[in-house]
Enzyme design. Sequence first.
Site, PDB file in Angstrom:
ATOM      1  N   MET A  30      14.077 -16.250 -26.573  1.00 25.49           N
ATOM      2  CA  MET A  30      14.429 -15.770 -28.314  1.00 25.49           C
ATOM      3  C   MET A  30      15.279 -17.089 -28.682  1.00 25.49           C
ATOM      4  O   MET A  30      15.818 -16.792 -29.808  1.00 25.49           O
ATOM      5  CB  MET A  30      14.874 -14.641 -28.172  1.00 25.49           C
ATOM      6  CG  MET A  30      14.260 -13.417 -27.572  1.00 25.49           C
ATOM      7  SD  MET A  30      14.534 -11.825 -28.373  1.00 25.49           S
ATOM      8  CE  MET A  30      16.058 -11.612 -27.707  1.00 25.49           C
ATOM      9  N   GLY A  31      15.293 -18.099 -28.039  1.00 26.59           N
ATOM     10  CA  GLY A  31      16.139 -19.264 -28.385  1.00 26.59           C
ATOM     11  C   GLY A  31      17.579 -19.337 -28.366  1.00 26.59           C
ATOM     12  O   GLY A  31      18.045 -18.461 -27.854  1.00 26.59           O
ATOM     13  N   HIS A  34      20.710 -21.907 -24.094  1.00 31.80           N
ATOM     14  CA  HIS A  34      21.957 -22.351 -23.075  1.00 31.80           C
ATOM     15  C   HIS A  34      21.527 -22.739 -21.798  1.00 31.80           C
ATOM     16  O   HIS A  34      20.341 -22.473 -21.455  1.00 31.80           O
ATOM     17  CB  HIS A  34      23.032 -21.129 -23.223  1.00 31.80           C
ATOM     18  CG  HIS A  34      22.356 -19.700 -22.669  1.00 31.80           C
ATOM     19  ND1 HIS A  34      21.836 -19.569 -21.310  1.00 31.80           N
ATOM     20  CD2 HIS A  34      22.170 -18.438 -23.424  1.00 31.80           C
ATOM     21  CE1 HIS A  34      21.457 -18.293 -21.348  1.00 31.80           C
ATOM     22  NE2 HIS A  34      21.466 -17.797 -22.493  1.00 31.80           N
ATOM     23  N   GLU A  35      22.426 -23.078 -21.013  1.00 37.43           N
ATOM     24  CA  GLU A  35      22.351 -23.655 -19.671  1.00 37.43           C
ATOM     25  C   GLU A  35      21.241 -22.810 -18.973  1.00 37.43           C
ATOM     26  O   GLU A  35      20.637 -23.091 -17.928  1.00 37.43           O
ATOM     27  CB  GLU A  35      23.613 -23.893 -19.171  1.00 37.43           C
ATOM     28  CG  GLU A  35      23.553 -24.711 -17.992  1.00 37.43           C
ATOM     29  CD  GLU A  35      22.886 -26.139 -18.093  1.00 37.43           C
ATOM     30  OE1 GLU A  35      22.232 -26.491 -17.231  1.00 37.43           O
ATOM     31  OE2 GLU A  35      23.361 -26.816 -19.041  1.00 37.43           O
ATOM     32  N   HIS A  37      18.859 -20.793 -19.796  1.00 37.33           N
ATOM     33  CA  HIS A  37      17.566 -21.230 -20.153  1.00 37.33           C
ATOM     34  C   HIS A  37      16.862 -22.516 -19.647  1.00 37.33           C
ATOM     35  O   HIS A  37      15.875 -22.582 -19.240  1.00 37.33           O
ATOM     36  CB  HIS A  37      17.286 -21.198 -21.649  1.00 37.33           C
ATOM     37  CG  HIS A  37      17.598 -20.021 -22.597  1.00 37.33           C
ATOM     38  ND1 HIS A  37      18.825 -19.795 -23.340  1.00 37.33           N
ATOM     39  CD2 HIS A  37      16.900 -18.697 -22.270  1.00 37.33           C
ATOM     40  CE1 HIS A  37      18.699 -18.377 -23.846  1.00 37.33           C
ATOM     41  NE2 HIS A  37      17.770 -17.807 -23.449  1.00 37.33           N
ATOM     42  N   MET A 184      25.825 -16.148 -18.699  1.00 34.34           N
ATOM     43  CA  MET A 184      25.332 -16.710 -19.850  1.00 34.34           C
ATOM     44  C   MET A 184      24.423 -15.800 -20.503  1.00 34.34           C
ATOM     45  O   MET A 184      23.461 -15.239 -20.024  1.00 34.34           O
ATOM     46  CB  MET A 184      24.723 -18.063 -19.632  1.00 34.34           C
ATOM     47  CG  MET A 184      25.897 -19.193 -19.008  1.00 34.34           C
ATOM     48  SD  MET A 184      25.045 -20.822 -19.457  1.00 34.34           S
ATOM     49  CE  MET A 184      26.623 -21.679 -18.905  1.00 34.34           C
ATOM     50  N   ARG A 187      24.282 -14.036 -26.915  1.00 32.79           N
ATOM     51  CA  ARG A 187      25.225 -12.808 -27.314  1.00 32.79           C
ATOM     52  C   ARG A 187      26.573 -13.301 -27.264  1.00 32.79           C
ATOM     53  O   ARG A 187      27.470 -12.713 -27.759  1.00 32.79           O
ATOM     54  CB  ARG A 187      24.839 -11.346 -27.006  1.00 32.79           C
ATOM     55  CG  ARG A 187      23.511 -11.096 -27.545  1.00 32.79           C
ATOM     56  CD  ARG A 187      23.258  -9.335 -27.465  1.00 32.79           C
ATOM     57  NE  ARG A 187      22.131  -8.989 -28.233  1.00 32.79           N
ATOM     58  CZ  ARG A 187      20.774  -8.773 -27.837  1.00 32.79           C
ATOM     59  NH1 ARG A 187      20.481  -9.087 -26.349  1.00 32.79           N
ATOM     60  NH2 ARG A 187      19.886  -8.331 -28.399  1.00 32.79           N
TER      61      ARG A 187
HETATM   62  O1  PAF Z   1      14.772 -12.181 -22.119  1.00 32.90           O
HETATM   63  C1  PAF Z   1      14.282 -12.550 -23.389  1.00 32.90           C
HETATM   64  O2  PAF Z   1      14.788 -13.407 -24.080  1.00 32.90           O
HETATM   65  C2  PAF Z   1      13.300 -11.673 -24.273  1.00 32.90           C
HETATM   66  O3  PAF Z   1      13.442 -10.412 -23.536  1.00 32.90           O
HETATM   67  C3  PAF Z   1      11.958 -12.024 -23.840  1.00 32.90           C
HETATM   68  C4  PAF Z   1      11.382 -12.130 -22.462  1.00 32.90           C
HETATM   69  C5  PAF Z   1      11.736 -13.584 -24.512  1.00 32.90           C
HETATM   70  C6  PAF Z   1      10.961 -11.526 -24.872  1.00 32.90           C
HETATM   71  O4  PAF Z   1      11.056 -11.649 -26.152  1.00 32.90           O
END
Ligand code: PAF
Length: 286
Positions: A30-31, A34-35, A37, A184, A187
């Site tokens: 969901m953008g 951070h580290e 991701h 991490m 939020r």
């Molecule tokens: O974990 C998340 O960021 C979200 O729940 C996902 C898997 C991208 C679905 O919107």
Amino acid sequence: MKVLRTKQEVSAWADEQHKNGLKVGLVPTMGYLHEGHLSLMRIARKNSDAVIVSIFVNPTQFGPNEDFEKYPRDEERDLALCEAEGVAAVFAPNPQEMYCGDSSVVLQENKLSKVMCGISRPIHFSGVLTVVNKLFNISRADVAVFGQKDAQQLAIIRRMVRDLDMPIKLIGAPIVRESDNLAMSSRNTYLSAEDRAAALNISKTLLALQAEWPCNASWTTEQVKQRITEGIEGGSNGYVKLEYIAIVDADKLEERDASASLTSNTLVAIAAQVGKTRLIDNVLVG
Ligand code: PAF
């Protein structure tokens, strides 16, 4: 790196990769990257040939009083981070493109989504499953990577893939923690200095529990719950309020018996309110 805005562009891109004999790896996000991701992207690169990251704050997984509007967003920074990680393509659609304005079909899981976070967030996992299924279809991904931080989400997505025979390989990635051990999360940006200091009792308590296994393997789950409450609520003088403590089978999310000992493949997960922010964290024991 390609930045794709439409479903059609993504599917054409994926077909091209497959035509060239390349395996597509998807990292749904969901953008506000951070580290944690970035670690998913690195795992996707190791397990596929062309990585696509989706960046979409999915409205259908937020309840009416949740933080959809204020969820942090910074697309320019996200794109630069993806490019630096060697991502081949980013899919960043708007809600109209994703849901056609009048979509009326959703996916529903009826067991694992009814416990833990599903109690206070009754529509959340249906929204997650629906969008994840759409992302799988659009991206034609061979592999998808999800973080273990959202352990319930991962278990429910695994169940969807199993129950609907989806032709995709799932990889769960370990939780990445800040230098002070806070898990991490995008939020974390909501936390004040006071919130953050109190929130550290969460990771401190859970990581100690994990480190002490198997010495604590004979504790009953009731004793473990007591210990967690003391560590998190007691440690923060009541500033952190636990929403739930789950001591469950890591795959089925079925609650361990209160008098049972802390057996292996156990997920110990919590959700807690820290000031105005709701946080989740977990450890696997055994
Ligand atoms: O974990 C998340 O960021 C979200 O729940 C996902 C898997 C991208 C679905 O919107």
